[in-house]
Scaffold this active site. Sequence first.
Site, short mmCIF file in Angstrom:
data_model
loop_
_atom_site.label_atom_id
_atom_site.label_comp_id
_atom_site.label_asym_id
_atom_site.label_seq_id
_atom_site.Cartn_x
_atom_site.Cartn_y
_atom_site.Cartn_z
N SER A 112 1.41 3.94 -10.85
CA SER A 112 1.55 2.87 -9.94
C SER A 112 2.04 3.22 -8.62
O SER A 112 2.93 4.20 -8.62
CB SER A 112 2.27 1.73 -10.41
N TYR A 166 -2.85 0.29 -2.72
CA TYR A 166 -3.05 -0.94 -1.99
C TYR A 166 -3.69 -0.23 -0.71
O TYR A 166 -3.25 0.68 -0.38
CB TYR A 166 -2.00 -1.85 -1.71
N LYS A 210 -9.88 -2.54 -8.88
CA LYS A 210 -9.11 -3.30 -9.88
C LYS A 210 -8.85 -4.63 -9.31
O LYS A 210 -8.31 -4.81 -8.42
CB LYS A 210 -7.86 -2.51 -10.25
#
Length: 352
Positions: A106, A130, A223
Amino acid sequence: MAMVCLTDFEKYAKEHLSKTAWDYYSAGADECCTRDDNLLAYRRIRLRPRVLRDVSESDTRTTVQGMEISFPVGISPTGLHCLAWHEGEMATARGAEAFNTCYITSTYSTSSVEEIVAAAPNGYRWFQIYVDQDRKFSEQIVRRVEALGYKAIVLTVDVPYFGNRRNFILNQFKLPPHLQLIFNGLHQQETAGQQTYHTSDPSVTWKDIHWLQSITSLPIIIKGILTKEDAELAVEHGVQGIIVSNHGGRQLDGTLATIDALSEIVGAVKGRIEVYLDGGIRTGSDVLKALALGAKCVFIGRPVVWGLAYKGEEGVREVLQILKNEFRLAMTLSGCRNVAEINRNLIQFSKL
């Protein structure tokens, strides 16, 4: 304490983590309907086992993006593993490496990517990002993880804004001062007393997929897709995979459970790219059901954190071992000797 199923790890984590840490990991958005339905949806699915199929030998191996893994369960990108165990993501990476499966690191990790790679040098890893308002910052992250040997970029697309997680507000959640995120450029925000680190640009559109493709040669996995319309757009924009995900029920409450969204997405994709799923996986039969409905592999999030809270790397390995054993048993009791024999004929939806 004997751990025989994943809910045993959940109970242990709830009893031993601080309330703030437990609430961080367990939180869902608003009424938590989607978080809870991710689990309940599997109970509405029944299996149709075949018999007299010679299952004296079985093989749980499969491939994701051309890489062989030992069984079709990987680790989802979840943040702040050091809240659960002092070695954090390093312990997670070693657990995944021991089982030869995929670990998605992550952006909100509390161990550096260099530490993670050093801890598990032979591990198979993807990295979750992101698209930041500062594209240069995102590009630096991509180039950094690509240089370290990460094998795919997982772009999370369901967080234009942070979901309304009430526990965060009630606890006025803040990252403990002894922990830090691996990327110092994350934008810190204060909202209703909660501290969040948000990196997603709300103006991101499908055209940014092309930008991402222009800065890396790695496969791109999206995702956060829940509809056939977006699945078709993903294929059109040349991504290599989709993770059917509702962010563990932490974003928009009231969306479909991921297992309920899976079939229409698999139908839209028509085998052109691989489809994966996360959310609600707690047993080996859950894994079997997801594969029967067309998922190539599933990913687990919260159970890994519970394993960390129990015994660090050893706890992660125990969680994966239990799931692998349960999956092998469910597969063979259904008459399947290997993953390739799992298909839609195994499934019937409950009429209740």
